[in-house]
Scaffold this motif. Structure first.
Motif, PDB file in Angstrom:
ATOM      1  N   SER A 172      41.425 -45.976  20.740  1.00  0.00           N
ATOM      2  CA  SER A 172      41.449 -46.826  21.926  1.00  0.00           C
ATOM      3  C   SER A 172      42.462 -47.957  21.806  1.00  0.00           C
ATOM      4  O   SER A 172      43.116 -48.341  22.782  1.00  0.00           O
ATOM      5  CB  SER A 172      40.055 -47.421  22.181  1.00  0.00           C
ATOM      6  N   PHE A 173      42.612 -48.498  20.580  1.00  0.00           N
ATOM      7  CA  PHE A 173      43.517 -49.625  20.383  1.00  0.00           C
ATOM      8  C   PHE A 173      44.920 -49.181  19.966  1.00  0.00           C
ATOM      9  O   PHE A 173      45.893 -49.905  20.213  1.00  0.00           O
ATOM     10  CB  PHE A 173      42.942 -50.570  19.331  1.00  0.00           C
ATOM     11  N   ALA A 174      45.023 -48.010  19.322  1.00  0.00           N
ATOM     12  CA  ALA A 174      46.315 -47.585  18.781  1.00  0.00           C
ATOM     13  C   ALA A 174      47.208 -46.929  19.826  1.00  0.00           C
ATOM     14  O   ALA A 174      48.442 -47.015  19.735  1.00  0.00           O
ATOM     15  CB  ALA A 174      46.094 -46.617  17.609  1.00  0.00           C
ATOM     16  N   MET A 175      46.612 -46.265  20.818  1.00  0.00           N
ATOM     17  CA  MET A 175      47.390 -45.538  21.816  1.00  0.00           C
ATOM     18  C   MET A 175      47.715 -46.435  23.000  1.00  0.00           C
ATOM     19  O   MET A 175      46.861 -47.177  23.487  1.00  0.00           O
ATOM     20  CB  MET A 175      46.615 -44.308  22.290  1.00  0.00           C
ATOM     21  N   SER A 176      48.946 -46.358  23.460  1.00  0.00           N
ATOM     22  CA  SER A 176      49.340 -47.125  24.642  1.00  0.00           C
ATOM     23  C   SER A 176      48.782 -46.472  25.900  1.00  0.00           C
ATOM     24  O   SER A 176      48.568 -45.255  25.942  1.00  0.00           O
ATOM     25  CB  SER A 176      50.869 -47.207  24.740  1.00  0.00           C
ATOM     26  N   GLY A 177      48.539 -47.280  26.913  1.00  0.00           N
ATOM     27  CA  GLY A 177      48.049 -46.754  28.180  1.00  0.00           C
ATOM     28  C   GLY A 177      46.564 -46.473  28.205  1.00  0.00           C
ATOM     29  O   GLY A 177      46.057 -45.914  29.176  1.00  0.00           O
ATOM     30  N   ILE A 178      45.845 -46.854  27.145  1.00  0.00           N
ATOM     31  CA  ILE A 178      44.403 -46.634  27.077  1.00  0.00           C
ATOM     32  C   ILE A 178      43.683 -47.896  27.542  1.00  0.00           C
ATOM     33  O   ILE A 178      43.992 -49.003  27.094  1.00  0.00           O
ATOM     34  CB  ILE A 178      43.951 -46.291  25.645  1.00  0.00           C
ATOM     35  N   ASN A 179      42.723 -47.738  28.436  1.00  0.00           N
ATOM     36  CA  ASN A 179      41.945 -48.874  28.913  1.00  0.00           C
ATOM     37  C   ASN A 179      40.841 -49.154  27.897  1.00  0.00           C
ATOM     38  O   ASN A 179      39.686 -48.774  28.067  1.00  0.00           O
ATOM     39  CB  ASN A 179      41.347 -48.568  30.293  1.00  0.00           C
ATOM     40  N   TRP A 180      41.223 -49.845  26.828  1.00  0.00           N
ATOM     41  CA  TRP A 180      40.299 -50.052  25.715  1.00  0.00           C
ATOM     42  C   TRP A 180      39.088 -50.884  26.126  1.00  0.00           C
ATOM     43  O   TRP A 180      37.992 -50.704  25.578  1.00  0.00           O
ATOM     44  CB  TRP A 180      41.012 -50.706  24.537  1.00  0.00           C
ATOM     45  N   MET A 181      39.261 -51.769  27.086  1.00  0.00           N
ATOM     46  CA  MET A 181      38.129 -52.592  27.508  1.00  0.00           C
ATOM     47  C   MET A 181      37.075 -51.754  28.226  1.00  0.00           C
ATOM     48  O   MET A 181      35.880 -52.019  28.099  1.00  0.00           O
ATOM     49  CB  MET A 181      38.602 -53.733  28.395  1.00  0.00           C
ATOM     50  N   ALA A 182      37.506 -50.739  28.979  1.00  0.00           N
ATOM     51  CA  ALA A 182      36.549 -49.840  29.619  1.00  0.00           C
ATOM     52  C   ALA A 182      35.760 -49.073  28.562  1.00  0.00           C
ATOM     53  O   ALA A 182      34.554 -48.846  28.711  1.00  0.00           O
ATOM     54  CB  ALA A 182      37.263 -48.875  30.559  1.00  0.00           C
ATOM     55  N   HIS A 183      36.452 -48.668  27.475  1.00  0.00           N
ATOM     56  CA  HIS A 183      35.770 -47.985  26.377  1.00  0.00           C
ATOM     57  C   HIS A 183      34.750 -48.910  25.721  1.00  0.00           C
ATOM     58  O   HIS A 183      33.586 -48.542  25.525  1.00  0.00           O
ATOM     59  CB  HIS A 183      36.784 -47.522  25.330  1.00  0.00           C
ATOM     60  N   LEU A 184      35.210 -50.106  25.363  1.00  0.00           N
ATOM     61  CA  LEU A 184      34.325 -51.063  24.696  1.00  0.00           C
ATOM     62  C   LEU A 184      33.187 -51.486  25.611  1.00  0.00           C
ATOM     63  O   LEU A 184      32.023 -51.568  25.184  1.00  0.00           O
ATOM     64  CB  LEU A 184      35.134 -52.281  24.256  1.00  0.00           C
ATOM     65  N   GLY A 185      33.497 -51.742  26.883  1.00  0.00           N
ATOM     66  CA  GLY A 185      32.462 -52.127  27.834  1.00  0.00           C
ATOM     67  C   GLY A 185      31.450 -51.027  28.052  1.00  0.00           C
ATOM     68  O   GLY A 185      30.242 -51.283  28.143  1.00  0.00           O
ATOM     69  N   GLY A 186      31.922 -49.786  28.131  1.00  0.00           N
ATOM     70  CA  GLY A 186      31.007 -48.655  28.263  1.00  0.00           C
ATOM     71  C   GLY A 186      30.117 -48.506  27.049  1.00  0.00           C
ATOM     72  O   GLY A 186      28.912 -48.246  27.165  1.00  0.00           O
ATOM     73  N   LEU A 187      30.695 -48.682  25.863  1.00  0.00           N
ATOM     74  CA  LEU A 187      29.933 -48.582  24.621  1.00  0.00           C
ATOM     75  C   LEU A 187      28.819 -49.632  24.575  1.00  0.00           C
ATOM     76  O   LEU A 187      27.647 -49.310  24.306  1.00  0.00           O
ATOM     77  CB  LEU A 187      30.873 -48.763  23.426  1.00  0.00           C
ATOM     78  N   LEU A 188      29.171 -50.869  24.861  1.00  0.00           N
ATOM     79  CA  LEU A 188      28.170 -51.944  24.859  1.00  0.00           C
ATOM     80  C   LEU A 188      27.138 -51.749  25.973  1.00  0.00           C
ATOM     81  O   LEU A 188      25.941 -51.954  25.771  1.00  0.00           O
ATOM     82  CB  LEU A 188      28.865 -53.296  25.014  1.00  0.00           C
TER      83      LEU A 188
END
Length: 208
Positions: A172-188
């Motif tokens: 999520s953090f290493a790849m460009s163009g990834i909405n990492w906050m959506a991943h983290l928010g979904g996880l939480l």
């Protein structure tokens, strides 16, 4: 090992109807995008419900939901479909379809809300699509099970979940163009929604 699929396609549809419906919706919408100008065309994505924090679309709350069923490119669809097919069914079996739907959609929406809040805070415009936030909500629920309901998950499945989360976070953090906050928010979101759900409804057993 709860993440190994033993069912044939008829059994899969029977035992995991909501996961199957989510998969079908993703594929259908991908076809719709493709025949209407392409799934990587931002204007097409916005037309069919992509999430954005642009002020022109700020009042369109439904995008927090519709964006979960859109994917930008076949690889994006394939990656999320694989995750849904393999990892989501045990959670649908555990919670039942209705509660699982609350987890999946609620976690996905929360991930999208936090993503929009993040991009607003840094003053950046985003166009976001994909089921990843909802899928990470399922991962968050499994993380809760692995940490606090250890007797409900076998050791091999627990190790698989930890490994999956580790690589998922790195990706999520290493790849460009990834909405990492959506991943983290979904996880939480999935973690806390599951914790709430099991206090309202008793879950089933995950052990085979």
């Amino acid at each position: 090992m709860i993440f190994i699929r033993y069912e044939n396609w008829k059994g899969y549809l029977k035992y995991f109807p909501l996961t199957s419906l989510f998969l079908i919706a993703n594929v259908v919408m991908f076809i719709v995008l493709t025949v209407n100008g392409g799934s990587t065309n931002n204007m097409v994505l916005l037309k069919f419900g992509a999430l954005t924090n642009h002020e022109l679309f700020a009042h369109e709350w439904w995008r927090y939901i519709t964006s979960m069923f859109l994917h930008a490119g076949f690889g994006h669809l394939l990656f999320n479909s694989f995750a849904l097919i393999v990892f989501a069914p045990p959670m649908e079996r555990l919670l039942g379809s209705v509660r699982y739907g609350v987890l999946y959609l609620g976690g996905g929406v929360l991930g999208n809300i936090l993503a929009v809040a993040w991009y607003n805070s840094v003053g950046s415009i985003t166009i976001s699509v994909g089921a990843s936030g909802a899928i990470y909500a399922v991962y968050g629920a499994f993380l809760y099970v692995a940490l606090f309901q250890r007797t409900m998950m076998d050791e091999a499945s627990r190790k698989t979940m930890y490994t999956l989360l580790l690589f998922g976070i790195i990706f999520s953090f290493a790849m460009s163009g990834i909405n990492w906050m959506a991943h983290l928010g979904g996880l939480l979101g999935g973690f806390f929604i599951y914790g709430l759900l099991i206090r309202l409804w008793k879950p089933r057993s995950l052990k085979r």
